[in-house]
Design a protein around this motif. Structure first.
Motif, PDB file in Angstrom:
ATOM      1  N   ARG A 156      57.396  86.796  48.952  1.00  0.00           N
ATOM      2  CA  ARG A 156      55.997  87.213  49.071  1.00  0.00           C
ATOM      3  C   ARG A 156      55.815  88.555  48.366  1.00  0.00           C
ATOM      4  NH1 ARG A 156      52.906  84.744  52.778  1.00  0.00           N
ATOM      5  NH2 ARG A 156      51.741  86.599  53.392  1.00  0.00           N
ATOM      6  N   TYR A 157      54.768  88.639  47.559  1.00  0.00           N
ATOM      7  CA  TYR A 157      54.476  89.873  46.846  1.00  0.00           C
ATOM      8  C   TYR A 157      53.301  90.602  47.492  1.00  0.00           C
ATOM      9  CZ  TYR A 157      57.589  88.185  43.244  1.00  0.00           C
ATOM     10  OH  TYR A 157      58.700  87.739  42.580  1.00  0.00           O
ATOM     11  N   ILE A 158      53.495  91.901  47.653  1.00  0.00           N
ATOM     12  CA  ILE A 158      52.466  92.746  48.248  1.00  0.00           C
ATOM     13  C   ILE A 158      51.900  93.643  47.150  1.00  0.00           C
ATOM     14  CG2 ILE A 158      51.991  94.496  50.002  1.00  0.00           C
ATOM     15  CD1 ILE A 158      54.699  93.655  51.345  1.00  0.00           C
ATOM     16  N   GLY A 159      50.577  93.786  47.151  1.00  0.00           N
ATOM     17  CA  GLY A 159      49.941  94.749  46.252  1.00  0.00           C
ATOM     18  C   GLY A 159      49.269  95.831  47.082  1.00  0.00           C
ATOM     19  N   LEU A 160      49.469  97.094  46.703  1.00  0.00           N
ATOM     20  CA  LEU A 160      48.783  98.171  47.407  1.00  0.00           C
ATOM     21  C   LEU A 160      47.367  98.299  46.863  1.00  0.00           C
ATOM     22  CD1 LEU A 160      50.127 101.473  48.649  1.00  0.00           C
ATOM     23  CD2 LEU A 160      48.045 101.526  47.279  1.00  0.00           C
ATOM     24  N   VAL A 161      46.405  98.384  47.781  1.00  0.00           N
ATOM     25  CA  VAL A 161      45.012  98.603  47.357  1.00  0.00           C
ATOM     26  C   VAL A 161      44.402  99.698  48.229  1.00  0.00           C
ATOM     27  CG1 VAL A 161      44.809  96.158  46.700  1.00  0.00           C
ATOM     28  CG2 VAL A 161      43.908  96.908  48.893  1.00  0.00           C
TER      29      VAL A 161
END
Lengths: 300, 300
Positions: B71-76
């Motif tokens: 699973r890939y997480i993106g910071l926003v």
């Protein structure tokens, strides 16, 4: 309250390749006293050919200030070392034994049983001379030659040292492999055989040293070894870092509400002095990161 | 069992001055997956002028392998970031809020209350799109501008984020000032307001990060952030070290009998890859000191 035994002048400098002049060692010790250090492992009375960094043991002891309340520890491995330590006027001796047979034969040139007999002889004479006597059990958390070391083995050696006249037991993670769960196991095993004060000696070789130190305090350790600057290293891992750093430990203890008697700024000053002398960045982080709360804010 | 969220590609590389090519970032992520990483904070969807290190967010996400279970997480930070993250195909978003008013206004350009409203908007849309949503509470252990942060303040913000739709709470020691006693206090304060899974984000700025991580696990943390190599830094302490290192954490957990799903040698390989790319020694110690027991012995 926990006592920090400053071992930078001995275990720190002994494991640095640079040979630090005697005057600089004395200045480092003076800075440590100014920072609040009261128990300082100042030098080692071992053969100068084996440890050239400590060849000036007598000169160091002759030059350090004799302030009230300050106690100097000399490391000794046998009676020859004790003779020198007595002549040099140390307040305590620290005798290293090793919990693994292979390491003992290689490091001390004797079996563990022989090391216990040698310790009994050193201890008897040192106590008769009014000195404090610590037995440090090296490789208590693991051995570079034999691997795992059983807590029961360590406890057996602790009992032998207590019987032979130690008035303090130091458990050393010589190669920096332990974790907090090991600390708890060793405290429990040791408490089963002696009520002597427990001191711990941690290296931060694998970044577990500070967690181990805080766990040891939580489980009743009376004293912790540390070196200002975190200087030193590991003879079995040439690029590894050394002892836990006195300033970083002081920070962690203070924010945990545990007194150590040291001032953070004083220890950082002592570390800066020896960093300058060694000519390389020390592993301690407080000198780089700054205290908190305090000088940290970019607006102050 | 504790889950390690690998944040080297995001928090690590974001705080390195070197600009790492997109292909090298992807190779780093591939090496992390080979090491067993299954939840990876791959990039940050913030303005490229503010964080040039993350300007290739879309290219990174287009290039990473889509392996089962990864699973890939993106910071926003806001809805504009979310739009980009959705288009780039992340599996989760991590939204950072800050527990101190001054830090929030400086870092996010909004008050804490405005940040909560923004989080609610991002969270609602992200969940509608089927994404996981983490609220990271920055400066939970202390603020570079305001100093001490009360656990009750953190807990209040945690409650607000839980109400606004977070499905995980991450407590971040953004400037690396906390000690294990702080971890315990924060766990207790947070458990009073939510049952959401707790994740912790520690920096080793003052050598307390690993002690904090082990304490968090002991007190029920479900996940820990770490960066392979310990890369990164601290924007408020230019010479300070960064995130706790994945390999050093993996070592400490494994010797504590806690599974993480990672192989130490695999993480060391990933760290070596990014160390080569950055051209400077990484802060992690396992790559230098070696595993134990194992390759350590000088006779093997």
């Amino acid at each position: 309250m926990v006592e920090i035994v400053e071992v930078g002048p001995r275990d720190g400098l002994q494991n640095e390749s640079a040979l630090v002049p005697t005057a600089a060692k004395i200045a480092y010790i003076e800075a440590l006293i100014a920072a609040g250090a009261r128990r300082i492992e100042a030098t080692s009375f071992v053969h100068p050919k084996r440890v050239p960094q400590m060849a000036d043991a007598e000169a160091v002891m002759a030059g350090v200030p004799r302030a009230p309340g300050v106690r100097y520890i000399g490391l000794v491995l046998n009676e020859r070392g004790l003779d020198r330590a007595l002549a040099a006027g140390v307040d305590e001796v620290n005798v290293v034994l090793v919990a693994s047979e292979t390491f003992s034969r290689r490091n001390q040139g004797m079996s563990v049983a022989e090391a216990v007999r040698s310790f009994a002889a050193v201890s008897g004479r040192a106590r008769a001379a009014g000195l404090g006597v610590t037995a440090t059990i090296g490789a208590s958390f693991g051995c570079p030659f034999e691997g795992e070391v059983a807590p029961a083995t360590v406890a057996g050696l602790v009992r032998d040292c207590a019987d032979a006249g130690a008035d303090e037991i130091a458990l050393a993670d010589t190669i920096g492999v332990g974790v907090p769960a090991d600390v708890v196991r060793l405290v429990e095993a040791t408490r089963g055989v002696t009520d002597l004060p427990l001191r711990f000696h941690f290296h931060n070789t694998r970044n577990t040293g500070y967690a181990n130190a805080l766990t040891a305090v939580e489980h009743g350790a009376a004293a912790l070894d540390a070196s200002a600057g975190g200087i030193g290293g590991c003879p079995f891992a040439p690029n590894a870092t050394g002892n836990i750093a006195t300033e970083d430990l002081t920070y962690a203890l203070r924010r945990s509400g545990i007194a150590s008697g040291l001032t953070l700024s004083g220890v950082v000053d002592a570390a800066a002095l020896i960093e300058h002398e060694l000519g390389a960045q020390v592993p301690a982080l407080l000198g780089r990161a700054g205290d908190f709360p305090g000088e940290l804010s970019p607006e102050r």
